[in-house]
Write a protein that holds these residues in place. Structure first.
Motif, PDB file in Angstrom:
ATOM      1  N   GLN A  85       0.857  -1.191   0.000  1.00  0.00           N
ATOM      2  CA  GLN A  85       0.000   0.000   0.000  1.00  0.00           C
ATOM      3  C   GLN A  85       0.888   1.234   0.000  1.00  0.00           C
ATOM      4  OE1 GLN A  85      -2.368   1.844   3.508  1.00  0.00           O
ATOM      5  NE2 GLN A  85      -3.819   0.445   2.540  1.00  0.00           N
ATOM      6  N   ALA A  88      -0.515   7.909  -3.380  1.00  0.00           N
ATOM      7  CA  ALA A  88      -0.436   8.287  -4.790  1.00  0.00           C
ATOM      8  C   ALA A  88       0.838   9.084  -5.036  1.00  0.00           C
ATOM      9  CB  ALA A  88      -1.666   9.104  -5.184  1.00  0.00           C
ATOM     10  N   LEU A 119       0.621   1.864 -14.358  1.00  0.00           N
ATOM     11  CA  LEU A 119       1.822   1.656 -13.555  1.00  0.00           C
ATOM     12  C   LEU A 119       3.093   1.671 -14.393  1.00  0.00           C
ATOM     13  CD1 LEU A 119       0.649  -1.178 -11.116  1.00  0.00           C
ATOM     14  CD2 LEU A 119       0.540   1.294 -10.805  1.00  0.00           C
ATOM     15  N   ARG A 143       4.686   2.841 -10.016  1.00  0.00           N
ATOM     16  CA  ARG A 143       4.259   4.126  -9.453  1.00  0.00           C
ATOM     17  C   ARG A 143       2.990   4.574 -10.160  1.00  0.00           C
ATOM     18  NH1 ARG A 143       4.845   9.477 -10.917  1.00  0.00           N
ATOM     19  NH2 ARG A 143       5.062  11.003  -9.216  1.00  0.00           N
ATOM     20  N   SER A 144       2.067   5.140  -9.390  1.00  0.00           N
ATOM     21  CA  SER A 144       0.830   5.647  -9.971  1.00  0.00           C
ATOM     22  C   SER A 144       0.427   6.930  -9.264  1.00  0.00           C
ATOM     23  CB  SER A 144      -0.297   4.611  -9.851  1.00  0.00           C
ATOM     24  OG  SER A 144      -1.526   5.160 -10.304  1.00  0.00           O
ATOM     25  N   ARG A 147      -5.369   7.008  -7.586  1.00  0.00           N
ATOM     26  CA  ARG A 147      -5.772   6.053  -6.558  1.00  0.00           C
ATOM     27  C   ARG A 147      -6.351   4.789  -7.199  1.00  0.00           C
ATOM     28  NH1 ARG A 147     -10.122   7.280  -4.570  1.00  0.00           N
ATOM     29  NH2 ARG A 147     -10.706   8.944  -6.020  1.00  0.00           N
ATOM     30  N   VAL A 180      -3.138   1.858  -4.081  1.00  0.00           N
ATOM     31  CA  VAL A 180      -2.663   3.242  -4.097  1.00  0.00           C
ATOM     32  C   VAL A 180      -3.700   4.090  -3.368  1.00  0.00           C
ATOM     33  CG1 VAL A 180      -1.941   5.184  -5.526  1.00  0.00           C
ATOM     34  CG2 VAL A 180      -1.470   2.845  -6.276  1.00  0.00           C
ATOM     35  N   ALA A 329      -9.120   4.534  -1.203  1.00  0.00           N
ATOM     36  CA  ALA A 329      -8.317   4.217  -2.383  1.00  0.00           C
ATOM     37  C   ALA A 329      -9.189   3.976  -3.610  1.00  0.00           C
ATOM     38  CB  ALA A 329      -7.442   2.993  -2.117  1.00  0.00           C
TER      39      ALA A 329
END
Length: 422
Positions: A85, A88, A119, A143-144, A147, A180, A329
């Motif tokens: 988890q 963002a 991602l 990485r994003s 959410r 996210v 999220a």
């Protein structure tokens, strides 16, 4: 640190040895065809040496296919996601591990993990041969800015023999999930009080709780019982002051999040709705850190934790925080037209503090929101206007909504675009 998430290791392709032969590459098929042709010509011409060469050419790709078929079931794959988890805009690391349980070395291996496009591109890795009982590990980052919950996997493995005669694919069934959550800002432990005419003033009065045992008088608000007027403080300060110790409210807080699609314009990480979600997450976690019982209510009437759940204290605070962040999220826009359901849910509770993140409201919904505040309680409203965030108009409508809420005893914080909560 979470342990690896081992894949089930069951092959999704069940073609057997026939499927292995179907994995012959162009080179392998060429060798097989050339060998069969040479063997046929040698038989017709009676050339023994040519026959042996033809059989060697034909057997080589077949032996490579059998070799891969026997070794592909003896390669295990696993994935480790740390952390599972992330806020963002933050990164998580994914580690892929390949273990060989075969008595023979593997050929060339190509790993590919399936990830959602938000991602990044699908990661691919080329591994040299793995010795018997050996292990290889590779890693990549995801990485994003949006959410959500994103599945990772299944892990796909392509095996190649040293001669490049055959390629076989294997897919592992195990998946991992990256959650996210909204960005969270750390807030100062300040007490609410007074009115807020702008964001800079209002953020100094927002997110701390006045407990039931607090004997410090506060300013009179519309709807307060006149029997609670503290006359000594009133005479000293020259304005009506009321006692806090007689508040019939629980030492808790409700955070109201307006998710109506009609209340917000735009989308993406910098939109007004994402600011509201991030603000709600920041408020909830801040209050949990202060050992305050919290509850999240949306315009649809959904409440988390549900009414009657044990209070979030001690070890339950972490569980409540995880539950709330998981919900935030994936929270999206609702099709609701008003706040009536939220009004019914909040009206049944008696928390001493109400924090609301509200989008566009018409006059009727503004009046309904004003009635959500119970007499004697502290209520803070963060107002987001879609026209202001889109840069399409002035603040007249926003000012009118803020004035109606202030008259009902709310502390109002108009939120301009791009301003931090703390």
């Amino acid at each position: 640190m979470p342990g690896p998430d081992p894949d089930a290791g069951q092959d999704q392709e069940r073609g057997g040895l026939r499927g292995a032969l179907g994995g012959l590459t162009t080179r392998g098929r060429s060798f097989l065809a050339a060998g069969l042709a040479a063997a046929l010509c040698a038989y017709l011409l009676g050339q023994g040496d040519l026959l042996r060469v033809g059989l060697l050419l034909a057997l080589l790709p077949l032996l490579c296919a059998v070799f891969l078929y026997r070794t592909r079931h003896r390669v295990e794959g696993s994935r480790q996601l740390v952390p599972a988890q992330v806020p963002a805009g933050s990164e998580a690391r994914v580690t892929l591990r390949v273990d060989s349980v075969s008595r023979l070395p593997t050929g060339l291996l190509m790993l590919q993990d399936r990830v959602p496009y938000v991602l990044g591109p699908r990661p691919r890795f080329l591994l040299d041969r793995v010795e018997p009982g050996g292990r290889r590990e590779v890693s990549y980052r995801v990485r994003s800015d949006l959410r959500g919950r994103y599945p990772l996997g299944p892990l796909q493995l392509r095996l190649t023999d040293p001669f490049g005669m055959c390629e076989l694919n294997r897919a592992f069934s195990g998946q991992s999930t990256l959650t996210v959550v909204p960005r969270v800002e750390r807030l100062p432990p300040l007490r609410p009080g007074g009115e807020a005419r702008g964001f800079g003033e209002g953020r100094q009065h927002t997110l701390a709780l006045a407990g039931e045992d607090d004997l410090i008088p506060r300013g009179y608000r519309h709807g307060d019982d006149l029997r609670r007027v503290h006359w000594r403080s009133t005479a000293r300060l020259g304005e009506l002051m009321v006692r806090r110790e007689e508040q019939p409210h629980r030492a808790g807080c409700t955070v109201l999040l307006d998710t109506r699609a009609a209340g917000y314009a735009g989308s993406g990480p910098g939109s007004a709705f994402e600011w509201a979600v991030s603000g709600a997450a920041s408020a909830l976690l801040h209050l949990l850190e202060q050992n305050v019982t919290v509850r999240l209510v949306t315009d649809t009437g959904d409440a988390v934790p549900a009414e009657g759940s044990p209070p979030a204290s001690g070890g339950r605070s972490g569980q409540t925080a995880a539950l709330l962040m998981d919900l935030l999220a994936v929270v999206g826009h609702s099709d609701g037209a008003g706040l009536s359901r939220a009004h019914e849910v909040i009206g049944e509770s008696g928390e001493a503090l109400l924090v609301a993140f509200l989008g566009d409201l018409d006059e009727e919904q503004t009046a309904l929101a004003a009635r959500v505040r119970r007499p004697g309680s502290t209520a803070v409203a963060f107002l987001l206007d879609s026209r202001v965030w889109a840069g399409e108009g002035g603040t007249e409508a926003l000012d009118a909504r803020a004035r109606l809420l202030r008259e009902a005893g709310w502390t109002v914080v108009p939120v301009p675009p791009g301003v931090a909560l703390a």
